[in-house]
Design a protein around this motif. Structure first.
Motif, short mmCIF file in Angstrom:
data_model
loop_
_atom_site.label_atom_id
_atom_site.label_comp_id
_atom_site.label_asym_id
_atom_site.label_seq_id
_atom_site.Cartn_x
_atom_site.Cartn_y
_atom_site.Cartn_z
N PHE A 297 1.25 3.34 -3.34
CA PHE A 297 0.12 3.99 -3.97
C PHE A 297 -0.17 5.33 -3.31
CE2 PHE A 297 -0.41 -0.50 -4.81
CZ PHE A 297 -0.70 -0.50 -6.16
N GLU A 298 -0.78 6.22 -4.09
CA GLU A 298 -1.19 7.52 -3.56
C GLU A 298 -2.20 7.32 -2.44
OE1 GLU A 298 -2.89 9.62 -6.80
OE2 GLU A 298 -1.10 9.47 -8.03
N GLU A 299 -2.34 8.34 -1.61
CA GLU A 299 -3.22 8.26 -0.45
C GLU A 299 -4.66 7.94 -0.84
OE1 GLU A 299 -4.65 11.22 3.10
OE2 GLU A 299 -2.63 11.45 2.28
N HIS A 300 -5.15 8.50 -1.92
CA HIS A 300 -6.55 8.32 -2.32
C HIS A 300 -6.69 7.34 -3.49
CE1 HIS A 300 -7.72 11.39 0.46
NE2 HIS A 300 -6.81 12.19 -0.05
N HIS A 301 -5.71 6.46 -3.64
CA HIS A 301 -5.73 5.51 -4.76
C HIS A 301 -6.99 4.64 -4.75
CE1 HIS A 301 -4.40 2.64 -7.75
NE2 HIS A 301 -4.72 1.68 -6.91
N HIS A 302 -7.37 4.14 -3.61
CA HIS A 302 -8.52 3.24 -3.52
C HIS A 302 -9.81 3.94 -3.96
CE1 HIS A 302 -11.80 0.93 -1.61
NE2 HIS A 302 -11.11 -0.06 -2.15
N SER B 278 0.82 -1.21 0.00
CA SER B 278 0.00 0.00 0.00
C SER B 278 0.85 1.27 0.00
CB SER B 278 -0.95 0.01 1.19
OG SER B 278 -0.23 0.07 2.40
N LYS C 3 -10.13 6.46 -5.94
CA LYS C 3 -10.05 6.68 -7.38
C LYS C 3 -10.32 5.37 -8.13
CE LYS C 3 -6.94 8.49 -10.97
NZ LYS C 3 -7.23 7.47 -11.94
N ALA C 4 -9.77 4.28 -7.63
CA ALA C 4 -9.98 2.98 -8.26
C ALA C 4 -11.45 2.58 -8.23
CB ALA C 4 -9.11 1.91 -7.60
N ASP D 61 -13.29 4.80 -10.80
CA ASP D 61 -12.98 4.37 -12.16
C ASP D 61 -13.64 3.03 -12.50
OD1 ASP D 61 -11.42 6.63 -12.43
OD2 ASP D 61 -9.51 5.58 -12.25
#
Length: 143
Positions: free
Chosen positions: A53-58, A50, A60-61, A64
């Motif tokens: 990954f960027e802090e707000h990756h989840h 983890s 955003k995923a 998307d």
């Protein structure tokens, strides 16, 4: 009206996903059932992975993936039918999350695709096989 039909999509093989979704929609329409479509994202959680990954990756995923599910449903089913579909994105181990969503939604049928298996998997991919083995409802496998 009967119990919902849960369609599990991987979103990495568009041709198979389209076949699975079309079959799930046909089966749901036969009984006038709600169609739910789910995709499961991997959970990197608190593991060392983890940190890459960027802090707000989840978030955003999830956004998307929801857009991809909505787009695929609109393409295969049309906008009118897509408006009635519940698009669900879960996070975790694929087969476990599919089973959790199935239980939570009270679905009567899970429709899942069988990708080209490795020799060790022989007939079904590992996620499809586990869903079949552990599901409390019927499972329809699309090849």
């Amino acid at each position: 009206m009967s119990k919902p039909v849960l369609c599990a999509l991987e979103l990495n093989d568009e041709a198979l996903d389209e076949k699975v979704l079309a079959q799930a929609a046909r089966l749901a329409a036969l009984d006038g059932a709600q169609l739910d479509v789910v995709n499961v994202l991997p959970d990197f959680g608190e593991s060392w992975v983890s940190g890459f990954f960027e802090e707000h990756h989840h978030e955003k995923a999830v956004k998307d993936t929801t857009q991809r599910l909505t787009g695929l449903c609109a393409k295969v089913l049309g906008d009118e039918r897509n408006a009635k579909v519940r698009h669900l994105v879960a996070t975790g181990t694929a087969y476990q999350e599919i089973l959790k969503v199935a239980e939570t939604t009270g679905c009567g049928l899970i429709v899942i695709g069988a990708h080209k298996p490795d020799l060790k998997d022989y007939l079904l991919g590992p996620n499809a096989a586990r869903v079949i083995r552990h599901s409390d409802c019927s499972v329809f496998v699309v090849r």
